[in-house]
Enzyme design. Structure first.
Site, short mmCIF file in Angstrom:
data_model
loop_
_atom_site.label_atom_id
_atom_site.label_comp_id
_atom_site.label_asym_id
_atom_site.label_seq_id
_atom_site.Cartn_x
_atom_site.Cartn_y
_atom_site.Cartn_z
N THR A 35 0.82 -1.22 0.00
CA THR A 35 0.00 0.00 0.00
C THR A 35 0.85 1.26 0.00
O THR A 35 0.47 2.27 -0.58
CB THR A 35 -0.93 -0.01 1.23
OG1 THR A 35 -1.80 -1.12 1.12
CG2 THR A 35 -1.73 1.26 1.35
N TYR A 49 -7.97 0.79 -3.28
CA TYR A 49 -6.84 1.24 -4.12
C TYR A 49 -6.16 -0.01 -4.66
O TYR A 49 -6.50 -1.15 -4.29
CB TYR A 49 -5.84 2.04 -3.27
CG TYR A 49 -5.39 1.27 -2.05
CD1 TYR A 49 -6.05 1.44 -0.82
CD2 TYR A 49 -4.36 0.34 -2.11
CE1 TYR A 49 -5.67 0.69 0.30
CE2 TYR A 49 -3.99 -0.41 -1.01
CZ TYR A 49 -4.64 -0.22 0.19
OH TYR A 49 -4.29 -0.96 1.28
N THR A 115 1.51 -4.37 4.19
CA THR A 115 1.35 -4.63 5.64
C THR A 115 0.77 -6.01 5.93
O THR A 115 0.88 -6.50 7.05
CB THR A 115 0.44 -3.57 6.28
OG1 THR A 115 -0.84 -3.62 5.64
CG2 THR A 115 1.05 -2.19 6.19
N ASP A 116 0.17 -6.67 4.94
CA ASP A 116 -0.46 -7.97 5.21
C ASP A 116 0.52 -9.01 5.74
O ASP A 116 0.21 -9.73 6.67
CB ASP A 116 -1.14 -8.52 3.94
CG ASP A 116 -2.43 -7.81 3.63
OD1 ASP A 116 -3.16 -8.26 2.74
OD2 ASP A 116 -2.70 -6.78 4.28
N LYS A 188 -0.11 -7.44 12.85
CA LYS A 188 -1.15 -6.54 12.35
C LYS A 188 -2.44 -6.87 13.10
O LYS A 188 -2.94 -7.98 13.03
CB LYS A 188 -1.33 -6.72 10.85
CG LYS A 188 -2.26 -5.69 10.19
CD LYS A 188 -2.23 -5.84 8.67
CE LYS A 188 -3.09 -4.82 7.96
NZ LYS A 188 -3.04 -4.97 6.47
N GLU A 310 -3.31 -28.81 28.76
CA GLU A 310 -4.40 -29.77 28.46
C GLU A 310 -3.91 -30.90 27.57
O GLU A 310 -4.51 -31.98 27.52
CB GLU A 310 -5.55 -29.04 27.75
CG GLU A 310 -6.47 -28.26 28.67
CD GLU A 310 -7.69 -27.75 27.91
OE1 GLU A 310 -7.67 -26.57 27.54
OE2 GLU A 310 -8.61 -28.55 27.66
N1 DGL Z 1 -2.44 -5.93 -0.41
C1 DGL Z 1 -1.98 -5.54 0.90
C2 DGL Z 1 -0.46 -5.76 1.01
O1 DGL Z 1 0.25 -5.53 0.02
C3 DGL Z 1 -2.28 -4.10 1.17
C4 DGL Z 1 -2.11 -3.77 2.60
C5 DGL Z 1 -1.00 -2.79 2.84
O2 DGL Z 1 0.09 -2.84 2.22
O3 DGL Z 1 -1.19 -1.98 3.77
O4 DGL Z 1 -0.02 -6.17 2.08
#
Ligand code: DGL
Length: 353
Positions: A35, A49, A115-116, A188, A310
């Site tokens: 992103t 986007y 961020t993923d 995240k 457990e």
């Molecule tokens: N498609 C996600 C990625 O590239 C977008 C999320 C992001 O980068 O914040 O991880």
């Protein structure tokens, strides 16, 4: 001392380079997509986007202030949305970062990333790149085309951190929203807000207006203290490890399918304390006997999986992931399997990294 020598040298040789060049550290930005390099249709599209569009030179040009912090150059290693990063891309990133930190004239590295799966790449770098130099993984929750985009300031702060002498030998960082997180425990936690990252053990520190403020250090092994090294990993794939998400009414089929697909370990992202439904236990024990290492993690975002609570892990020869979430446990398990198939040795690694 080095900077003073270079400054005197530049004066005596009459080099045209401004003296300030030698007063700053050298930081390389390795761009991979996400992103932070995204493009939305309008400024009000903060969540709608296309990721991985803007090239690294444009990312750097958009934040000219970073050149006041360090001598910054860019490398376009990938241009992908991070959910699509496979072992091949992960190893490409790690090899590029390793190559850069080995250069005497590189003082720090920033990786711009979706961020993923940013937390996975950061952890993998922490486990496999041997260096004391700051490595900072940064992303953004909004594309640069959006109102109040967070990417430019995140990038500025990431460069400041990578250029900071007091950031050396502290491990790999994730810089998001002014927070400095440790690669191993950041995750995240919110998928639509700029404060999307957190660690249950808290940030290592914070960075405000280009200045670092430190409050704790990492208690686990990383970088130079790691027994894993990207330089010893050949090819484009790690030993296959997959995750099965725990819930009520579980079926054993997914575990069997992954084993059939070649998984050498399976992360059970269990309910609660990594719990295993009683109808699943026989399948996991059968797979363990067949040489597929069973590792209990948890779908619960905080706490850690207790061994022999457990589940009789000693009796079953299972491993617990301790406080690592399933996606990080998957990476550590893959690296562990490059060295051993012994459950006790793998368990040691989960206590130490
Ligand atoms: N498609 C996600 C990625 O590239 C977008 C999320 C992001 O980068 O914040 O991880």
């Amino acid at each position: 001392m080095m900077k003073k020598t270079l400054t005197v040298l530049s004066l005596s040789l009459g080099l045209l380079l401004p003296l300030s060049t030698f007063a700053k550290n050298n930081v390389v930005v390795v761009a991979t997509g996400g992103t932070i390099a995204g493009a939305g249709a309008s400024s009000t599209n903060s969540a709608t986007y296309t990721a991985a569009k803007v090239p690294v030179d444009d990312l750097l040009k958009a934040v000219p202030q970073i050149q006041n912090l360090a001598n910054v150059t860019g490398v376009q290693a990938l241009q992908v949305a991070s959910e699509s990063i496979t072992d091949k891309e992960l190893l490409t990133i790690a090899r590029k970062v390793n190559e850069l930190v080995k250069k005497p004239d590189v003082n720090g590295v920033v990786i711009t990333h979706g961020t993923d799966t940013l937390e996975e790449t950061a952890y993998f770098l922490s486990l496999t790149v041997h260096t004391d130099k700051p490595i900072v993984v940064v992303g953004s929750m909004r594309p640069p085309s959006a109102l109040s985009a967070d990417g430019p300031l995140n990038l500025y702060s990431a460069v400041a951190l990578a250029a900071a002498d007091n950031a050396k030998a502290k491990g790999v960082f994730v810089l998001m929203n002014d927070d400095i997180f440790a690669a191993r425990d950041v995750t995240k936690t919110i998928n639509i807000h700029t404060n999307g990252f957190a660690s249950q053990w808290g940030a290592l520190g914070t960075l405000v207006e280009g200045k670092t403020y430190w409050f704790r250090n990492v208690a686990k092994r990383f970088n130079n203290a790691s027994e894993f090294n990207i330089e010893n990993i050949q090819g484009d794939a790690l030993p296959l490890v997959q995750i099965v998400y725990g819930s009520g009414n579980m079926l054993p089929d997914a575990y069997k399918a992954y084993a059939k697909a070649g998984a050498k370990a399976i992360i059970h992202a269990g309910t609660g304390n990594g719990s295993v439904a009683k109808n699943i236990v026989p399948t996991l024990n059968e797979l363990q006997k067949q040489g597929v290492q069973i590792i209990r993690s948890s779908r619960v975002p905080q706490g850690f999986v207790l061994r022999n609570a457990e589940q009789p892990d000693d009796q079953y020869n299972w491993v617990v992931a301790h406080d690592l979430n399933p996606q990080k446990a998957k990476l550590l398990a893959a690296l562990a399997l490059t060295k051993t198939r012994d459950a006790k040795e793998i368990q040691r690694m989960f206590w130490e990294y």
